[in-house]
Enzyme design. Structure first.
Site, short mmCIF file in Angstrom:
data_model
loop_
_atom_site.label_atom_id
_atom_site.label_comp_id
_atom_site.label_asym_id
_atom_site.label_seq_id
_atom_site.Cartn_x
_atom_site.Cartn_y
_atom_site.Cartn_z
N GLY A 41 8.80 -5.15 5.63
CA GLY A 41 8.10 -5.00 6.90
C GLY A 41 8.73 -4.06 7.90
N PRO A 77 11.93 -4.38 1.11
CG PRO A 77 13.68 -2.86 1.38
CD PRO A 77 13.35 -4.23 0.83
N GLY A 78 9.55 -1.69 1.49
CA GLY A 78 8.77 -0.70 0.76
C GLY A 78 8.73 0.58 1.56
NE ARG A 79 5.03 0.65 6.73
CZ ARG A 79 3.72 0.81 6.56
NH1 ARG A 79 3.20 2.01 6.66
NH2 ARG A 79 2.94 -0.22 6.33
CE1 TYR A 129 -3.94 -1.46 6.26
CE2 TYR A 129 -2.67 0.47 5.62
CZ TYR A 129 -3.17 -0.78 5.33
OH TYR A 129 -2.87 -1.34 4.13
CB CYS A 184 -20.46 10.76 0.69
SG CYS A 184 -20.56 12.27 -0.24
CD GLU A 185 -18.25 5.66 2.56
OE1 GLU A 185 -18.49 5.05 3.61
OE2 GLU A 185 -18.78 5.40 1.46
#
Ligand SMILES: Cc1ncc(COP(=O)(O)O)c(C=O)c1O
Length: 402
Positions: A244, A283-285, A325, A353-354
């Site tokens: 986190g 941890p990742g990010r 996000y 196409c959004e």
């Protein structure tokens, strides 16, 4: 981090050393589609810093952040374990050289097959997220004549002050066991000690957290639970603080990020020092974000009465964070034009196409951007390629570790 060299070419840089200019890499590859480029030196620096700062806390890298094989192999070589959340991630870990004893298995929806595999492989720890999951794990372990090594993931009901889609520690979130259900978990443990080996507790209150107060609140709440359980004779040796820790997406400020990591480490150690022997983080990010950049090509410059659009060849299918996000990523041209100040506001959009396919709604660039120019989308090493998909039957990007 990224910097321009004396020829105005964008390069990765670390300790005043420049990588090969990104434009050379693009040209050598005869660019055909967007590229996720990762810089090994940055990644090595990050993981070594975190290992030294956290020691003796053990790191289990959250594989969901980026599962590109060379990155995973590099991190495993540096000695970190993995936090995995599916059979696919377990297999990815095994394929890239991570022994099951260095894997933690998290996630709210573990299937029968996944649990059986985790127990058979003798994975280090299964973080249990609900009462029915605890019962399922116990019954599978018994049928295998084995004991499942489990920790209870507690939902501490703490507001991580982050985007609601990445907050996981509030009582209305699906994650973890709420504190009022812990007595039920305790009863189940008591009656199933033949099939469950109780290792301790885990937390994960959310992602991209830059204020350490919510962590402290969660650690304190868990400490009260630990003391309570220990007073009733429970012996366990593991406390897992989850991941986190956030990063700065708006400017390079690695010194502040390292200071924050140091403070986080002290928080964990000070909060639980007398309560267990093994401390884990996931941890990742923080480990992989800054080392990655997504390179894209300008297809069209479309001027309307409302916007100046740069329509590029990547989009929400390769980088979901802005659409999902409202995340903001800095965007820089691979070659800077010294003669022009960035003074034109562009909306950078993809081909999907959004209407949510907006990479950045307002980027200031020079007004001489042309079709065929390349742009770098910064800090995309985490939750970029791992979340990418083939929506609209488009290709996945290329990935490269340099
Ligand atoms: C259980 C768990 N651990 C760790 C992480 C990694 O979080 P981060 O990348 O913010 O460090 C996540 C992310 O969603 C997670 O769900």
């Amino acid at each position: 981090m990224l910097n321009y060299n004396s020829q105005n070419q964008l390069c990765f840089s670390h300790d005043n050393k420049f990588s090969d200019p990104l434009i050379n890499i693009v040209n050598n590859l005869k660019y055909e589609k967007p590229i996720y480029l990762y810089y090994k030196e940055e990644l090595e620096h990050r993981v070594r810093f975190l290992k030294n700062t956290l020691s003796p806390i053990e790191i289990f890298y959250a594989l969901k952040a980026n599962a590109f094989a060379p990155i995973v192999q590099m991190l495993i070589k540096e000695g970190v374990g993995l936090d995995v959340v599916s059979l696919g991630e377990i297999e990815c870990g095994l394929r890239n050289g991570c022994p099951p004893q260095k894997m933690i298995f998290s996630g709210v929806g573990k299937s029968h097959k996944e649990i059986e595999m985790a127990i058979r492989l003798k994975i280090r720890q299964i973080n249990v997220e609900s009462i029915p999951e605890l019962l399922r794990i116990s019954s599978i372990a018994r049928s295998l004549n084995l004991k499942a090594p489990i920790a209870l993931r507690v939902n501490p009901d703490v507001d991580a002050a982050t985007h609601p889609y990445i907050a996981t520690g509030l009582k209305n979130n699906k994650f973890g066991i709420e504190t009022i259900a812990l007595s039920e978990a305790e009863n189940i443990l008591h009656s199933n000690l033949d099939s469950l080996e109780f290792l301790g507790f885990s937390l994960h209150i959310g992602s991209q957290i830059l204020d350490l107060n919510p962590f402290q609140e969660a650690f304190d709440k868990l400490k009260n639970i630990i003391i309570d359980w220990q007073s009733r004779g429970w012996i366990f040796n593991t406390l897992d603080a989850g991941g986190g820790l956030g990063i700065n997406y708006t400017q390079d400020d690695f010194a502040s990020e390292e200071k924050l990591a140091q403070q986080w480490s002290n928080q964990i150690k000070n909060s639980w020092k007398n309560n267990a022997e093994n401390f884990f983080v996931e941890p990742g990010r923080w480990l992989v974000s800054h080392s990655g950049v997504l390179i894209t090509k300008v297809e069209y410059i479309k001027k309307t009465s409302h916007h100046q659009f740069l329509i590029v060849d990547t989009g929400m299918h390769h980088l979901m964070r802005p659409a999902l996000y409202q995340a903001k990523h800095r965007i820089l041209p691979l070659i800077k034009n010294n003669n022009f100040e960035p003074q034109t506001s562009y909306q950078i959009v993809g081909p999907i196409c959004e209407s949510s396919d907006v990479i950045n709604s307002e980027v200031m660039l020079t007004d001489n951007i042309t079709e065929g120019d390349y742009l770098a989308i910064l800090d995309t090493g985490a939750y970029g390629s791992s979340m990418s998909n083939c929506y609209n039957q488009r290709e996945l990007p290329l990935e490269l570790l340099i």
